[in-house]
Write an enzyme that holds these catalytic residues in place. Structure first.
Site, PDB file in Angstrom:
ATOM      1  N   LYS A   1      39.514 -13.114  33.982  1.00 41.63           N
ATOM      2  CA  LYS A   1      39.180 -13.896  32.790  1.00 41.63           C
ATOM      3  C   LYS A   1      37.971 -14.812  33.072  1.00 41.63           C
ATOM      4  CE  LYS A   1      43.974 -14.008  31.015  1.00 41.63           C
ATOM      5  NZ  LYS A   1      45.072 -14.920  30.607  1.00 41.63           N
TER       6      LYS A   1
ATOM      7  N   HIS B   1      44.244 -11.289  33.441  1.00 39.20           N
ATOM      8  CA  HIS B   1      45.129 -10.605  32.508  1.00 39.20           C
ATOM      9  C   HIS B   1      45.521  -9.275  33.123  1.00 39.20           C
ATOM     10  CE1 HIS B   1      46.713  -8.561  28.970  1.00 39.20           C
ATOM     11  NE2 HIS B   1      46.014  -7.523  29.386  1.00 39.20           N
TER      12      HIS B   1
ATOM     13  N   ASN C   1      44.731 -18.850  33.701  1.00 38.25           N
ATOM     14  CA  ASN C   1      45.425 -18.230  34.832  1.00 38.25           C
ATOM     15  C   ASN C   1      44.661 -17.045  35.418  1.00 38.25           C
ATOM     16  OD1 ASN C   1      45.881 -16.588  32.678  1.00 38.25           O
ATOM     17  ND2 ASN C   1      48.094 -16.847  32.629  1.00 38.25           N
TER      18      ASN C   1
ATOM     19  N   TYR D   1      44.389  -9.312  21.570  1.00 34.88           N
ATOM     20  CA  TYR D   1      45.580 -10.158  21.440  1.00 34.88           C
ATOM     21  C   TYR D   1      46.363  -9.922  20.154  1.00 34.88           C
ATOM     22  CZ  TYR D   1      44.452 -12.722  25.680  1.00 34.88           C
ATOM     23  OH  TYR D   1      44.236 -13.049  26.989  1.00 34.88           O
TER      24      TYR D   1
ATOM     25  N   GLU E   1      45.401  -1.175  25.410  1.00 32.83           N
ATOM     26  CA  GLU E   1      44.324  -2.029  25.924  1.00 32.83           C
ATOM     27  C   GLU E   1      43.204  -1.205  26.591  1.00 32.83           C
ATOM     28  OE1 GLU E   1      47.189  -5.902  26.795  1.00 32.83           O
ATOM     29  OE2 GLU E   1      46.445  -4.733  28.477  1.00 32.83           O
TER      30      GLU E   1
HETATM   31  P1  ADP Z   1      50.859 -12.863  30.600  1.00 30.18           P
HETATM   32  O1  ADP Z   1      49.411 -13.162  30.938  1.00 30.18           O
HETATM   33  O2  ADP Z   1      51.767 -13.256  31.721  1.00 30.18           O
HETATM   34  O3  ADP Z   1      51.072 -11.436  30.160  1.00 30.18           O
HETATM   35  P2  ADP Z   1      51.331 -13.566  27.809  1.00 30.18           P
HETATM   36  O4  ADP Z   1      50.897 -12.175  27.466  1.00 30.18           O
HETATM   37  O5  ADP Z   1      52.662 -14.041  27.327  1.00 30.18           O
HETATM   38  O6  ADP Z   1      51.257 -13.823  29.382  1.00 30.18           O
HETATM   39  O7  ADP Z   1      50.238 -14.609  27.261  1.00 30.18           O
HETATM   40  C1  ADP Z   1      48.878 -14.296  27.329  1.00 30.18           C
HETATM   41  C2  ADP Z   1      48.110 -15.493  27.905  1.00 30.18           C
HETATM   42  O8  ADP Z   1      48.286 -16.618  27.068  1.00 30.18           O
HETATM   43  C3  ADP Z   1      48.578 -15.974  29.254  1.00 30.18           C
HETATM   44  O9  ADP Z   1      48.002 -15.259  30.313  1.00 30.18           O
HETATM   45  C4  ADP Z   1      48.110 -17.417  29.248  1.00 30.18           C
HETATM   46  O10 ADP Z   1      46.720 -17.522  29.528  1.00 30.18           O
HETATM   47  C5  ADP Z   1      48.325 -17.823  27.814  1.00 30.18           C
HETATM   48  N1  ADP Z   1      49.618 -18.431  27.508  1.00 30.18           N
HETATM   49  C6  ADP Z   1      50.805 -17.817  27.391  1.00 30.18           C
HETATM   50  N2  ADP Z   1      51.791 -18.664  27.052  1.00 30.18           N
HETATM   51  C7  ADP Z   1      51.190 -19.883  26.911  1.00 30.18           C
HETATM   52  C8  ADP Z   1      51.654 -21.210  26.550  1.00 30.18           C
HETATM   53  N3  ADP Z   1      52.937 -21.452  26.263  1.00 30.18           N
HETATM   54  N4  ADP Z   1      50.741 -22.227  26.545  1.00 30.18           N
HETATM   55  C9  ADP Z   1      49.439 -21.979  26.844  1.00 30.18           C
HETATM   56  N5  ADP Z   1      48.946 -20.769  27.172  1.00 30.18           N
HETATM   57  C10 ADP Z   1      49.798 -19.733  27.209  1.00 30.18           C
HETATM   58 MG    MG Z   2      50.623 -10.386  28.422  1.00 29.94          MG
END
Ligand code: ADP
Ligand code: MG
Length: 206
Positions: A14, A158, A155, A54, A169
């Site tokens: 990212k 992805h 984080n 998304y 995707e």
């Molecule tokens: P993952 O990356 O573990 O697959 P998700 O698909 O649930 O997580 O969410 C996509 C992205 O959204 C996450 O990687 C993170 O950057 C962000 N995210 C998810 N949940 C939250 C939250 N509660 N608050 C802020 N950012 C979030």
């Molecule tokens: Mg995800």
């Protein structure tokens, strides 16, 4: 389910990973594991690509909204929006995050690649991640810091969460001729030539 020898996952370093010059470190973790990069490019996603990335079915939106509301309520914060409205707020934050700068997009292949990559990436929330994972080792962001700023948690990576998500995707980010078929040394060590042919009946967990 057949053993997914050539399972593919979409992985994005990212914008925070690119900004912090962590691309090499992140890619090398997947390479060293023995996974195969079959496609790779730098992309600055526009709003359309980010929205499609998304996008989610209504029931997933409902679930995401409910999860988010529950998490807020646990912290003593009352939310006066419907779950779908909350999910759409979260989606807007995600789109903003992923379009702030270029990402490095990859398709990574290997047996059980989705599960292996998710383990290497680590928990979504760096504060909850196990040491040794990308989110634990390379960032100190947390919901505590990101929530008041109304932004997505940063984080770094992805990674597709399921084979269905991966297919959708990969089709979105890569054209067929951007994906390459070649052999890695580890495949010669682990799989005999007729591995798939002789093990078609293999069922996970058996
Ligand atoms: P993952 O990356 O573990 O697959 P998700 O698909 O649930 O997580 O969410 C996509 C992205 O959204 C996450 O990687 C993170 O950057 C962000 N995210 C998810 N949940 C939250 C939250 N509660 N608050 C802020 N950012 C979030
Ligand atoms: Mg995800």
């Amino acid at each position: 389910m057949k053993t997914p020898l050539h399972e593919r996952s979409l992985v994005l370093v990212k914008p925070d990973g690119v900004q912090r010059a962590l691309v090499g470190d992140i890619i090398s973790r997947f390479e060293k594991k023995g996974l195969k990069i079959v496609g790779m490019k730098m992309v600055w996603a526009d709003a359309k690509l980010a929205e499609e990335h998304y996008d989610m079915p209504k029931e997933d939106k409902q679930a995401l909204g409910e999860r988010t509301i529950a998490a807020y309520e646990e912290k003593g914060k009352k939310i006066d929006k419907t779950p779908v409205e909350v999910a759409e707020d979260v989606q807007r934050r995600l789109i903003k995050y992923i379009t702030t700068g270029p990402v490095v997009a990859m398709v990574i292949e290997g047996a059980h690649s989705i599960a292996h990559i998710r383990k290497i990436r680590g928990h979504t929330n760096p504060l909850a991640a196990d040491v040794g994972t990308i989110t634990a080792d390379l960032t100190i962001d947390s919901y505590f810091i990101s929530d008041p700023d109304e932004r997505a948690i940063r984080n770094l990576v992805h990674a597709s969460g399921s084979p269905e998500e991966a297919k959708r995707e990969i089709d979105l980010w890569f054209k067929k001729d951007e994906l390459h078929d070649y052999d890695l040394a580890i495949e010669k060590v682990l799989y005999s030539k007729d591995w798939e042919a002789t093990r078609k009946d293999l069922v996970e967990g058996k």
